[in-house]
Scaffold this active site. Structure first.
Site, PDB file in Angstrom:
ATOM      1  N   ASP A   1      10.174  13.481 -14.946  1.00 39.31           N
ATOM      2  CA  ASP A   1      10.522  13.599 -13.541  1.00 39.31           C
ATOM      3  C   ASP A   1      11.435  12.445 -13.125  1.00 39.31           C
ATOM      4  O   ASP A   1      11.208  11.297 -13.514  1.00 39.31           O
ATOM      5  CB  ASP A   1       9.231  13.580 -12.721  1.00 39.31           C
ATOM      6  CG  ASP A   1       9.466  13.806 -11.242  1.00 39.31           C
ATOM      7  OD1 ASP A   1       9.972  14.878 -10.883  1.00 39.31           O
ATOM      8  OD2 ASP A   1       9.130  12.909 -10.448  1.00 39.31           O
TER       9      ASP A   1
ATOM     10  N   GLU B   1       7.571   8.765 -33.785  1.00 38.06           N
ATOM     11  CA  GLU B   1       6.406   8.555 -34.652  1.00 38.06           C
ATOM     12  C   GLU B   1       5.644   9.860 -34.887  1.00 38.06           C
ATOM     13  O   GLU B   1       4.759   9.918 -35.745  1.00 38.06           O
ATOM     14  CB  GLU B   1       5.457   7.534 -34.016  1.00 38.06           C
ATOM     15  CG  GLU B   1       6.043   6.144 -33.849  1.00 38.06           C
ATOM     16  CD  GLU B   1       5.065   5.203 -33.166  1.00 38.06           C
ATOM     17  OE1 GLU B   1       3.836   5.470 -33.261  1.00 38.06           O
ATOM     18  OE2 GLU B   1       5.510   4.227 -32.539  1.00 38.06           O
TER      19      GLU B   1
END
Length: 565
Positions: free
Chosen positions: A218, A282
């Site tokens: 957002d 990751e």
């Protein structure tokens, strides 16, 4: 925060897949506004268990992912975009175990889950802010944007809130102002504080460990502010002095009077996005899409945030979320993106929870609403980029007219009646014509009323009807998925011709020609000599004719053909 909602208690390894790391590129995302999708408890508000019961509908559309608007713990001053706990589900929507079940069922159906991350600000009820405002020397004193007043007691500078008034609120305990780009109850986090950043990234990791496939960020360009608190200059007006050029808000809102050079889109933002991307790297097959609201600089901001492969995967802007509906406007928007954003990626959308539904924005007197809806999805699905659909647009829903006494949106309440806010696009999904509240809830009342005009567009009224808007969406998304060049192939425009937009998708021997007539009147389009041996593709719902050299199109008509060798 419940024990299993702590970042330290997440289920490690929940998201390791090793599938397609580029699933988002050219993918189709379906936005769900949780409080309006399906109520399972009878309280009139949609929830996560309700969404689970409707996942089969979403999967049947042929989309790749679901974007869930915020469901985090919140006092709901801004419908969940004021987060009080980043790592827990608000009881209104269910529980963390409900979210885990939603993830599991979505993955069984081949659907990715993207969740909304509201990182630029929190609720004033968040524990971080409560501590920050308690004194000027507590451990989190600098986690939010605090500033002294001017000598006369007024705000530190001229920055404005999107939701009206100054972007500063006085706090009597600290005897300082704090910054808020939106409601006064949504204080802005201070991204110049590295410790705060680390705590925020830890909450992102919590959801990665829980198995989410990506994040919609957002107000992604609002994270950093100018630390010197420099005043914004006025935004230049057009040659006639009537309209602000590239304003960030409608002319009913003075926020659009400023050129927002200093309160957002700061260069330091790029460094944070790199750290965020490093975290996502990751985990296998994760993706990010950022919301960029930056007026006339939006595409430059998108380029900065998506190029190089080390920041966001893609962004969306408000270029196609406005009232403009013409061949020239769509050509300019896409061409400008292709020119400015060389190695980044875009996510196109025509509707979402913040704007008037597109059939209402673009419909003219005499238009067939269903036909306009079919034209719109055919256009959206032919563009190069990922695409995002908003719940209910697959039914051809129009904007609801909400009475003032039923409004819940603080933005609309503040600027009524010139601007009615966002409630009109957030009304409940309609599933069953004959059921109370359209099958959304069996409660006595839904949180927003279901418009009478929406009932006859319910899912059960369209699902078995050949040519319905719902089935046209399914067919169109199936056509897109069946043609690889529409997912990731190049896009090149042909010479402009009035209100006819023509372009080619793909390259070599795998190319498709699209011709869209934006006019309500018939149009003729001459096929360029270089496009030989066209093989028309059947586009249900449209009626162009083709004699080998010219295409005759009706109003709001579409022609598609495979280009021969």
């Amino acid at each position: 925060m419940s024990k299993d909602s702590s970042p330290d208690h997440a289920q490690h390894g929940a998201g390791t897949r090793g599938g397609n790391p580029h699933w988002w590129r050219g993918g189709v995302i379906y936005q769900v506004y949780p409080r309006s999708y399906q109520d399972s408890s009878g309280d009139g508000v949609g929830d996560l268990p309700g969404i689970i019961t409707r996942l089969d509908h979403i999967a049947s559309l042929g989309v790749d992912a679901i974007w869930l608007a915020p469901f985090f713990k919140s006092p709901m001053a801004d419908m969940g975009y004021d987060v009080s706990d980043y790592c827990d589900v608000d009881p209104m929507f269910g529980s963390l175990s409900d979210f885990d079940r939603l993830i599991e069922r979505a993955h069984e159906l081949g659907l990715k889950i993207i969740i909304d991350q509201v990182l630029s600000h929190t609720s004033d009820k968040h524990a971080w802010f409560k501590e920050s405002r308690s004194s000027r020397d507590n451990p989190k004193a600098d986690w939010y944007v605090w500033a002294d007043s001017k000598p006369d007691g007024t705000a530190p500078n001229n920055w404005l809130s999107v939701f009206g008034g100054p972007a500063w609120e006085w706090d009597s305990t600290r005897k300082q102002y704090y910054m808020h780009n939106f409601l006064a109850s949504q204080p802005d986090l201070n991204f110049h504080n590295a410790e705060m950043e680390e705590a925020l990234l830890k909450t992102v990791r919590f959801w990665l460990e829980r198995g989410v496939d990506g994040f919609r960020l957002d107000t992604v360009n609002f994270f950093f502010h100018d630390a010197k608190l420099t005043d914004n200059p006025p935004l230049p007006k057009d040659a006639d002095g009537d309209e602000f050029m590239g304003a960030d808000a409608p002319d009913t809102n003075p926020y659009g009077f400023q050129d927002h050079l200093h309160d957002k889109s700061q260069p330091e933002n790029v460094g944070f996005l790199k750290r965020l991307r490093s975290l996502l790297n990751e985990y296998d097959d994760r993706a990010t899409v950022g919301e960029v609201g930056d007026g006339r600089r939006s595409l430059h901001t998108v380029a900065a945030y998506t190029n190089g492969g080390d920041k966001l995967n893609m962004c969306y802007t408000f270029d196609l979320l406005g009232p403009e509906f013409s061949a020239g406007h769509f050509r300019r928007a896409v061409s400008n993106f292709q020119k400015l954003v060389k190695d980044g990626w875009v996510c196109w959308a025509f509707s979402n929870h913040d704007v008037t539904r597109h059939v209402s924005r673009w419909m003219q007197p005499g238009d067939d609403q269903d036909h306009l809806a079919r034209f719109s999805i055919t256009l959206l699905a032919s563009l190069r980029g990922s695409i995002c659909l908003y719940q209910g647009e697959e039914l051809g829903l129009e904007e609801a007219d909400i009475a003032f006494e039923d409004l819940t949106d603080p933005y609309g309440i503040r600027f009524w009646p010139a601007f009615k806010g966002r409630d009109g696009c957030r009304t409940p999904m309609v599933w069953t014509r004959q059921a109370a509240n359209g099958g959304f809830s069996d409660g006595a009342r839904s949180w927003l009323p279901v418009p009478e005009s929406h009932y006859h567009r319910a899912v059960d009224q369209q699902v078995h009807v050949t040519g319905s808007v719902l089935n046209h969406y399914r067919a169109t998304l199936g056509f897109r998925k069946a043609h690889a060049m529409l997912v990731d192939g190049p896009m090149s425009f042909l010479d402009p011709d009035g209100e006819v937009l023509a372009f080619v998708r793909g390259e070599g021997t795998e190319r498709l020609l699209f011709v869209f007539n934006f006019s309500r009147e018939p149009a003729e389009w001459a096929v360029p000599p270089a496009l030989a041996a066209l093989e028309p593709a059947h586009m249900p719902g449209f009626g162009p004719s083709f004699d080998g050299t010219r295409v005759s199109l009706m109003g709001l008509d579409v022609f598609c053909a495979r280009i021969g060798r």
